[in-house]
Write a protein that holds these residues in place. Structure first.
Motif, PDB file in Angstrom:
ATOM      1  N   ARG A  21      93.138 -25.130 -91.152  1.00 41.49           N
ATOM      2  CA  ARG A  21      94.530 -25.548 -91.031  1.00 41.49           C
ATOM      3  C   ARG A  21      95.050 -26.154 -92.330  1.00 41.49           C
ATOM      4  N   TYR A  22      94.179 -26.861 -93.045  1.00 37.15           N
ATOM      5  CA  TYR A  22      94.592 -27.524 -94.286  1.00 37.15           C
ATOM      6  C   TYR A  22      93.603 -27.170 -95.399  1.00 37.15           C
ATOM      7  N   PRO A  23      93.638 -25.930 -95.885  1.00 36.30           N
ATOM      8  CA  PRO A  23      92.614 -25.500 -96.852  1.00 36.30           C
ATOM      9  C   PRO A  23      92.637 -26.280 -98.160  1.00 36.30           C
ATOM     10  N   PHE A  24      93.826 -26.497 -98.742  1.00 33.47           N
ATOM     11  CA  PHE A  24      93.867 -27.172-100.041  1.00 33.47           C
ATOM     12  C   PHE A  24      93.529 -28.661 -99.932  1.00 33.47           C
ATOM     13  N   PRO A  25      94.092 -29.415 -98.947  1.00 32.05           N
ATOM     14  CA  PRO A  25      93.651 -30.811 -98.800  1.00 32.05           C
ATOM     15  C   PRO A  25      92.149 -30.935 -98.546  1.00 32.05           C
ATOM     16  N   ALA A  26      91.590 -30.029 -97.751  1.00 26.91           N
ATOM     17  CA  ALA A  26      90.133 -30.075 -97.512  1.00 26.91           C
ATOM     18  C   ALA A  26      89.371 -29.847 -98.811  1.00 26.91           C
ATOM     19  N   PHE A  27      89.871 -28.937 -99.634  1.00 26.24           N
ATOM     20  CA  PHE A  27      89.229 -28.694-100.932  1.00 26.24           C
ATOM     21  C   PHE A  27      89.306 -29.941-101.810  1.00 26.24           C
ATOM     22  N   LEU A  28      90.471 -30.593-101.872  1.00 25.13           N
ATOM     23  CA  LEU A  28      90.623 -31.778-102.709  1.00 25.13           C
ATOM     24  C   LEU A  28      89.685 -32.891-102.266  1.00 25.13           C
ATOM     25  N   VAL A  29      89.555 -33.091-100.950  1.00 24.10           N
ATOM     26  CA  VAL A  29      88.646 -34.125-100.438  1.00 24.10           C
ATOM     27  C   VAL A  29      87.206 -33.803-100.834  1.00 24.10           C
ATOM     28  N   THR A  30      86.808 -32.544-100.663  1.00 29.12           N
ATOM     29  CA  THR A  30      85.443 -32.145-101.017  1.00 29.12           C
ATOM     30  C   THR A  30      85.194 -32.287-102.512  1.00 29.12           C
ATOM     31  N   ALA A  31      86.177 -31.891-103.339  1.00 32.01           N
ATOM     32  CA  ALA A  31      86.015 -32.008-104.787  1.00 32.01           C
ATOM     33  C   ALA A  31      85.873 -33.470-105.194  1.00 32.01           C
ATOM     34  N   THR A  32      86.648 -34.353-104.569  1.00 34.54           N
ATOM     35  CA  THR A  32      86.548 -35.789-104.883  1.00 34.54           C
ATOM     36  C   THR A  32      85.184 -36.329-104.491  1.00 34.54           C
TER      37      THR A  32
END
Length: 385
Positions: free
Chosen positions: A64-75
């Motif tokens: 549902r939120y691919p880019f926010p999930a990516f940002l959280v994982t990258a952080t």
């Protein structure tokens, strides 16, 4: 069933199961990552367990939120690298990058790719410096990231292709059924006309002869007058029943609930989400009393918008967006579909030809061609008075 048909059927069932229970597939993705982290869990149980538990939740809301999930994982990946906690963060980051490529916008994909490359360089050269085969390690990491992006884009393209195929198949099925039912309605009307002309004529002749014979028999005081009057009354009753049956037969096609109108302007609210899911950002606005338009005009508006957006998906290129504007004023309906893509239709095809045919039915004009930025389809229809 052939092998290909069996595979297609299994894929369709798997997609349907995934839509009903997405958490199952997410768990299947999480299990290998946890198994990959087992050596770190044994070496440093507390830190590795906490890191793994923090990394897993984004897997369950990446769709549902691919880019926010990516940002959280990258952080989290950056923090774990600075703390020197070794878990499967890199693998999860690739999964998130795949999710952005398959479900996110093109702009988000560019940002996600840049962030991934920056993290790779930082980890290999600064955070946890690789002393041997540094360039080879970086190239392998970049290759893995590129594979994740390419796989995600391939899944996105296939999804858009399947959506287009399903929509086309549904449209063809509706049109086929409509043609079949219209053919049945026309045949019923033809049969009604034939029955009226043939049966009605002969019964009318019989009634006329019976009435004439009854009048003559009454004048002569013959006993056959009463039967002849009965024949005339029965014939008139038969004509009345015949007209009633033929009326039902003629109106049956229109009364059939299955002969419902095809899509109208309200159905655009169901069309646009599927277009957005295919990767095209669409803005939709209306003005005027559109809902008072006739069903035929609404169908033409729906099909023109559908075809214009399909052409945008095909030719506008990545990162394109479209604006759909509908306006009704002074007995006219104006349809504008504008995109900001770099390319337009390669050549006039069936889609543009179909738009012109639909517009011609309502005295309309179609203008399609390059605009100041992108491509513009401008259609004006006249509402029948």
């Amino acid at each position: 069933m052939s092998t290909q048909g069996w595979l297609v059927d299994r894929q369709a069932r798997l997609r349907a199961f995934d839509r009903r229970r997405p958490w199952v597939m997410d768990t299947l993705v999480a299990v290998p990552i946890v198994l990959f982290s087992i050596p770190n869990l044994i070496e440093d149980p507390l830190s590795a367990t906490i890191a793994t538990l923090v990394l897993l939740p984004p897997l369950y809301w990446r769709r549902r939120y691919p880019f926010p999930a990516f940002l959280v994982t990258a952080t989290i990946d950056l923090i774990l690298g600075l703390l020197d906690v070794g878990v499967g963060a890199g693998v999860i980051l690739l999964v998130m990058l795949f999710g952005v490529a398959s479900r996110g916008s093109w702009r988000a994909l560019v940002w996600a790719t840049g962030i991934t490359l920056a993290l790779l360089v930082a980890e290999i050269y600064l955070i946890n410096p690789v002393t041997e085969n540094r360039v080879t390690t970086l190239l392998l990491a970049i290759g893995a990231s590129g594979t994740a992006v390419a796989s995600g884009v391939a899944v996105r393209t296939r999804r858009a292709y399947l959506i287009a195929l399903e929509d086309r198949a549904a449209r063809l099925e509706v049109e086929r059924d409509q043609r079949a039912r219209l053919a049945v309605a026309e045949e019923r009307a033809r049969v009604a006309r034939e029955m009226h002309d043939i049966v009605g004529h002969h019964v009318s002749v019989i009634v006329g002869l019976a009435d004439g014979g009854a009048t003559l028999a009454t004048a002569r005081a013959e006993q056959s007058a009463e039967p002849l009057q009965l024949i005339g009354d029965t014939g008139r009753q038969a004509l009345s029943e015949l007209r009633r049956v033929l009326g039902v037969l003629r109106e049956g096609g229109d009364a059939d609930p299955q002969l419902s109108p095809q899509p109208g302007i309200d159905d655009l609210d169901r069309l646009l989400p599927s277009v957005r899911a295919a990767g095209l950002s669409v803005t939709y606005s209306t003005s005027g009393e559109l809902h008072t338009l006739g069903r035929g005009v609404q169908l033409a508006v729906y099909r023109i918008v559908q075809e214009a957006l399909t052409n945008t998906l095909k030719h506008a290129g990545p990162s394109a967006s479209a604006t759909v504007t509908l306006a009704a004023c002074d007995g006219e309906v104006r349809i504008q579909v504008r995109d900001n893509g770099r390319g337009g239709p390669a050549a006039p095809g069936h889609g543009l030809h179909g738009m012109r045919e639909r517009a011609a039915m309502y005295g309309g004009v179609v203008t399609a061609g390059p605009a100041e930025r992108g491509w513009l389809v401008d259609v004006v229809l006249k509402e029948p008075s």
